[in-house]
Design a protein around this motif. Structure first.
Motif, PDB file in Angstrom:
ATOM      1  N   VAL A  11       0.719  -1.107   0.091  1.00 59.33           N
ATOM      2  CA  VAL A  11      -0.023  -0.049  -0.120  1.00 59.33           C
ATOM      3  C   VAL A  11       0.826   1.135   0.048  1.00 59.33           C
ATOM      4  CG1 VAL A  11      -1.610   1.157   1.325  1.00 59.33           C
ATOM      5  CG2 VAL A  11      -1.922  -1.130   1.108  1.00 59.33           C
ATOM      6  N   LEU A  12       2.143   1.045   0.813  1.00 57.71           N
ATOM      7  CA  LEU A  12       2.945   2.431   0.904  1.00 57.71           C
ATOM      8  C   LEU A  12       3.462   2.835  -0.455  1.00 57.71           C
ATOM      9  CD1 LEU A  12       4.663   2.090   4.420  1.00 57.71           C
ATOM     10  CD2 LEU A  12       2.923   3.693   3.619  1.00 57.71           C
ATOM     11  N   ARG A  13       3.711   1.604  -1.256  1.00 56.44           N
ATOM     12  CA  ARG A  13       4.520   1.605  -2.695  1.00 56.44           C
ATOM     13  C   ARG A  13       3.481   2.128  -3.636  1.00 56.44           C
ATOM     14  NH1 ARG A  13       8.334  -1.203  -5.770  1.00 56.44           N
ATOM     15  NH2 ARG A  13       9.495  -0.848  -3.841  1.00 56.44           N
ATOM     16  N   ARG A  14       2.226   1.817  -3.589  1.00 54.90           N
ATOM     17  CA  ARG A  14       1.058   2.311  -4.357  1.00 54.90           C
ATOM     18  C   ARG A  14       0.740   3.858  -4.038  1.00 54.90           C
ATOM     19  NH1 ARG A  14       2.280  -1.263  -7.824  1.00 54.90           N
ATOM     20  NH2 ARG A  14       1.206  -3.393  -7.470  1.00 54.90           N
ATOM     21  N   LEU A  15       0.930   4.127  -2.952  1.00 59.33           N
ATOM     22  CA  LEU A  15       0.557   5.471  -2.486  1.00 59.33           C
ATOM     23  C   LEU A  15       1.789   6.384  -3.205  1.00 59.33           C
ATOM     24  CD1 LEU A  15      -0.739   5.197   1.096  1.00 59.33           C
ATOM     25  CD2 LEU A  15      -1.920   5.950  -1.118  1.00 59.33           C
ATOM     26  N   ALA A  16       3.125   5.835  -2.828  1.00 60.79           N
ATOM     27  CA  ALA A  16       4.193   6.734  -3.262  1.00 60.79           C
ATOM     28  C   ALA A  16       4.106   6.848  -4.826  1.00 60.79           C
ATOM     29  CB  ALA A  16       5.466   6.016  -3.178  1.00 60.79           C
ATOM     30  N   GLU A  17       3.588   5.895  -5.565  1.00 66.61           N
ATOM     31  CA  GLU A  17       3.728   5.823  -6.810  1.00 66.61           C
ATOM     32  C   GLU A  17       2.192   6.764  -7.387  1.00 66.61           C
ATOM     33  OE1 GLU A  17       3.160   1.963  -8.409  1.00 66.61           O
ATOM     34  OE2 GLU A  17       5.244   1.239  -8.209  1.00 66.61           O
ATOM     35  N   LYS A  18       1.212   6.856  -6.689  1.00 69.51           N
ATOM     36  CA  LYS A  18       0.244   7.691  -7.222  1.00 69.51           C
ATOM     37  C   LYS A  18       0.656   9.255  -6.781  1.00 69.51           C
ATOM     38  CE  LYS A  18      -4.587   7.572  -6.385  1.00 69.51           C
ATOM     39  NZ  LYS A  18      -5.803   7.053  -5.543  1.00 69.51           N
ATOM     40  N   GLU A  19       1.429   9.444  -5.758  1.00 70.65           N
ATOM     41  CA  GLU A  19       2.006  10.893  -5.608  1.00 70.65           C
ATOM     42  C   GLU A  19       3.013  11.346  -6.643  1.00 70.65           C
ATOM     43  OE1 GLU A  19       1.829  13.197  -2.703  1.00 70.65           O
ATOM     44  OE2 GLU A  19      -0.100  11.825  -2.219  1.00 70.65           O
TER      45      GLU A  19
END
Length: 74
Positions: free
Chosen positions: A64-72
């Motif tokens: 989830v942290l990786r996905r949020l970082a990619e989204k940002e």
């Protein structure tokens, strides 16, 4: 579009979760009764399944942290 990469911690904890789930199902089925005295109890299988859920949740956190970082865009 950037390719998505799976975090190695997600893969590690998911693998442990799958192994522990299989072991928990086998313990519930009674396949480990002769292996170790602690595995004779039915609650040992449930303990392994609960541990598997904890492994899956531990693996989901970095994903989830990786996905949020990619989204940002980081």
């Amino acid at each position: 579009m950037k390719p998505h990469h799976w975090p190695w911690t997600f893969l590690f904890f998911s693998t442990l979760g799958v192994i522990t789930t299989i072991a928990g199902i086998a313990a519930l089925a009674g396949l480990f009764k002769e292996t170790h005295p602690l595995l004779r109890d039915e609650l040992a299988g449930w303990g392994l399944i609960v541990s598997a859920i904890a492994f899956f949740l531990s693996g989901a956190f970095p994903l989830v942290l990786r996905r949020l970082a990619e989204k940002e865009g980081a």
